[in-house]
Design a protein around this motif. Sequence first.
Motif, PDB file in Angstrom:
ATOM      1  N   PHE A 201       0.831  -1.200   0.000  1.00  0.00           N
ATOM      2  CA  PHE A 201       0.000   0.000   0.000  1.00  0.00           C
ATOM      3  C   PHE A 201       0.870   1.256   0.000  1.00  0.00           C
ATOM      4  CE2 PHE A 201      -1.513   3.097   3.277  1.00  0.00           C
ATOM      5  CZ  PHE A 201      -2.432   3.787   2.486  1.00  0.00           C
ATOM      6  N   ASN A 202       1.877   1.282   0.841  1.00  0.00           N
ATOM      7  CA  ASN A 202       2.778   2.424   0.899  1.00  0.00           C
ATOM      8  C   ASN A 202       3.455   2.651  -0.448  1.00  0.00           C
ATOM      9  OD1 ASN A 202       4.585   4.420   2.399  1.00  0.00           O
ATOM     10  ND2 ASN A 202       6.094   2.965   1.655  1.00  0.00           N
TER      11      ASN A 202
ATOM     12  N   ARG B  60      -7.577   6.413  -0.837  1.00  0.00           N
ATOM     13  CA  ARG B  60      -8.349   6.945   0.289  1.00  0.00           C
ATOM     14  C   ARG B  60      -9.699   6.226   0.363  1.00  0.00           C
ATOM     15  NH1 ARG B  60      -7.352  13.418   0.694  1.00  0.00           N
ATOM     16  NH2 ARG B  60      -7.754  12.945   2.881  1.00  0.00           N
ATOM     17  N   ASP B  61     -10.289   5.973  -0.787  1.00  0.00           N
ATOM     18  CA  ASP B  61     -11.564   5.252  -0.819  1.00  0.00           C
ATOM     19  C   ASP B  61     -11.388   3.812  -0.348  1.00  0.00           C
ATOM     20  OD1 ASP B  61     -12.717   7.556  -1.812  1.00  0.00           O
ATOM     21  OD2 ASP B  61     -12.695   6.876  -3.906  1.00  0.00           O
ATOM     22  N   VAL B  62     -10.284   3.181  -0.769  1.00  0.00           N
ATOM     23  CA  VAL B  62     -10.013   1.797  -0.354  1.00  0.00           C
ATOM     24  C   VAL B  62      -9.954   1.697   1.162  1.00  0.00           C
ATOM     25  CG1 VAL B  62      -8.203   0.029  -0.268  1.00  0.00           C
ATOM     26  CG2 VAL B  62      -8.876   1.026  -2.457  1.00  0.00           C
ATOM     27  N   ILE B  63      -9.250   2.635   1.792  1.00  0.00           N
ATOM     28  CA  ILE B  63      -9.101   2.615   3.249  1.00  0.00           C
ATOM     29  C   ILE B  63     -10.451   2.787   3.935  1.00  0.00           C
ATOM     30  CG2 ILE B  63      -8.104   3.844   5.210  1.00  0.00           C
ATOM     31  CD1 ILE B  63      -5.860   4.721   3.212  1.00  0.00           C
ATOM     32  N   GLU B  64     -11.191   3.774   3.500  1.00  0.00           N
ATOM     33  CA  GLU B  64     -12.487   4.051   4.129  1.00  0.00           C
ATOM     34  C   GLU B  64     -13.446   2.883   3.956  1.00  0.00           C
ATOM     35  OE1 GLU B  64     -16.047   7.422   4.023  1.00  0.00           O
ATOM     36  OE2 GLU B  64     -14.209   7.694   2.848  1.00  0.00           O
ATOM     37  N   GLU B  65     -13.487   2.321   2.762  1.00  0.00           N
ATOM     38  CA  GLU B  65     -14.384   1.195   2.505  1.00  0.00           C
ATOM     39  C   GLU B  65     -13.972  -0.039   3.294  1.00  0.00           C
ATOM     40  OE1 GLU B  65     -14.310   0.763  -1.703  1.00  0.00           O
ATOM     41  OE2 GLU B  65     -15.277   2.713  -2.065  1.00  0.00           O
TER      42      GLU B  65
ATOM     43  N   LEU C 264      -4.904  -5.587   1.992  1.00  0.00           N
ATOM     44  CA  LEU C 264      -4.847  -4.436   2.881  1.00  0.00           C
ATOM     45  C   LEU C 264      -6.121  -4.327   3.706  1.00  0.00           C
ATOM     46  CD1 LEU C 264      -3.482  -1.759   3.806  1.00  0.00           C
ATOM     47  CD2 LEU C 264      -4.691  -0.645   1.896  1.00  0.00           C
ATOM     48  N   ALA C 265      -7.249  -4.511   3.064  1.00  0.00           N
ATOM     49  CA  ALA C 265      -8.525  -4.436   3.781  1.00  0.00           C
ATOM     50  C   ALA C 265      -8.587  -5.476   4.894  1.00  0.00           C
ATOM     51  CB  ALA C 265      -9.683  -4.636   2.798  1.00  0.00           C
ATOM     52  N   LYS C 266      -8.045  -6.638   4.636  1.00  0.00           N
ATOM     53  CA  LYS C 266      -8.034  -7.695   5.650  1.00  0.00           C
ATOM     54  C   LYS C 266      -7.219  -7.260   6.875  1.00  0.00           C
ATOM     55  CE  LYS C 266      -7.148 -12.695   6.014  1.00  0.00           C
ATOM     56  NZ  LYS C 266      -6.165 -12.756   7.113  1.00  0.00           N
ATOM     57  N   VAL C 267      -6.054  -6.648   6.633  1.00  0.00           N
ATOM     58  CA  VAL C 267      -5.225  -6.179   7.743  1.00  0.00           C
ATOM     59  C   VAL C 267      -5.936  -5.062   8.498  1.00  0.00           C
ATOM     60  CG1 VAL C 267      -3.043  -5.071   8.360  1.00  0.00           C
ATOM     61  CG2 VAL C 267      -3.090  -6.839   6.600  1.00  0.00           C
ATOM     62  N   ILE C 268      -6.542  -4.138   7.769  1.00  0.00           N
ATOM     63  CA  ILE C 268      -7.246  -3.028   8.414  1.00  0.00           C
ATOM     64  C   ILE C 268      -8.344  -3.537   9.328  1.00  0.00           C
ATOM     65  CG2 ILE C 268      -8.776  -1.063   7.982  1.00  0.00           C
ATOM     66  CD1 ILE C 268      -7.134  -0.499   5.455  1.00  0.00           C
ATOM     67  N   ARG C 269      -9.109  -4.505   8.847  1.00  0.00           N
ATOM     68  CA  ARG C 269     -10.214  -5.045   9.652  1.00  0.00           C
ATOM     69  C   ARG C 269      -9.688  -5.834  10.852  1.00  0.00           C
ATOM     70  NH1 ARG C 269     -11.899  -6.786   4.693  1.00  0.00           N
ATOM     71  NH2 ARG C 269     -11.593  -8.953   5.334  1.00  0.00           N
ATOM     72  N   GLU C 270      -8.751  -6.742  10.606  1.00  0.00           N
ATOM     73  CA  GLU C 270      -8.291  -7.619  11.678  1.00  0.00           C
ATOM     74  C   GLU C 270      -7.552  -6.861  12.779  1.00  0.00           C
ATOM     75  OE1 GLU C 270      -5.943 -10.619   9.808  1.00  0.00           O
ATOM     76  OE2 GLU C 270      -7.675 -11.792   9.154  1.00  0.00           O
TER      77      GLU C 270
ATOM     78  N   LEU D 130      -3.842   6.007   8.200  1.00  0.00           N
ATOM     79  CA  LEU D 130      -3.552   5.590   6.828  1.00  0.00           C
ATOM     80  C   LEU D 130      -3.892   6.697   5.837  1.00  0.00           C
ATOM     81  CD1 LEU D 130      -4.913   1.946   7.045  1.00  0.00           C
ATOM     82  CD2 LEU D 130      -2.545   2.699   7.242  1.00  0.00           C
ATOM     83  N   ASP D 131      -4.972   7.413   6.109  1.00  0.00           N
ATOM     84  CA  ASP D 131      -5.368   8.498   5.219  1.00  0.00           C
ATOM     85  C   ASP D 131      -4.309   9.599   5.189  1.00  0.00           C
ATOM     86  OD1 ASP D 131      -7.661   9.624   3.557  1.00  0.00           O
ATOM     87  OD2 ASP D 131      -7.311  11.262   4.973  1.00  0.00           O
ATOM     88  N   ALA D 132      -3.693   9.857   6.335  1.00  0.00           N
ATOM     89  CA  ALA D 132      -2.641  10.877   6.389  1.00  0.00           C
ATOM     90  C   ALA D 132      -1.451  10.488   5.524  1.00  0.00           C
ATOM     91  CB  ALA D 132      -2.192  11.094   7.833  1.00  0.00           C
TER      92      ALA D 132
END
Length: 255
Positions: free
Chosen positions: A38-39, A63-68, A83-89, A97-99
């Motif tokens: 992601f970075n 930014r949309d990916v992170i929020e969703e 990435l979404a899996k890591v964010i949720r878990e 992340l948005d910053a």
Amino acid sequence: MSLEACAGLVERGDPDRHAAAMAAPPAARARLLPLYAFNLEVARAPWVTREPMIAEMRLQFWRDVIEEAAQGRVRAHEVAAPLAKVIREAALPVPLLDAMVEARRRDIWAEPFEDEAAFAAHIEATAAGLMWASALALGAPGDAEGAVRGIGWAAGLAAWLQAVPELEARGRQPLPDGRPEAVARLAQQGLARLAEGRRGRLPAAARPALLPAWQAGALLRLAAAEPGRVASGTLHLSEFSRRWRLLRSAFTGRV
């Protein structure tokens, strides 16, 4: 949409961070590699096109990916899904992340940093932010943020100094003050933050998040002593030194 895809992207685009991830235990890699991918995606978004609007759209996508992801929605993308899996878990905070994404908007334009504070804030939002997100993903407690960010800032500064010749070749003014004495002073600031961060304590499971800083101390000491290496593009360690330092950091958990 797999961890292997993330690993491949990082290996090709950010080999030092990939080496650090490979030195981490497999369980840690599963959370670190999507964040590193992601970075990489957001870092290179401003550079893959000469059209500012397209670059802005690329960053908005992330930014949309992170929020969703925080809302339980997942996009079909080789990095977005892991990435979404890591964010949720790990319940990673969206603002953090948005910053990281927002900070990359300044890379779209060729304008120099206004001052040293603006430069420091950019490293804080990007490299330090990534290291803190990585530590959180591995279970770091909230009171470790200052120490982790200090180490991340030092590592980010070291990497930035190495990239100065390439950034200049692309028409950018990467440092607020490129004089040797100013570069040496900046390197000393990085060493001070690294020393401060090293005094912090992390649970063993979260320490792999610090591994990308394995070269930071040696590179910053070299830049402080011989700042001309930054402009000449010779700020680097021998391959033996790099490998030894990474192995030592992986074995001891210290950078």
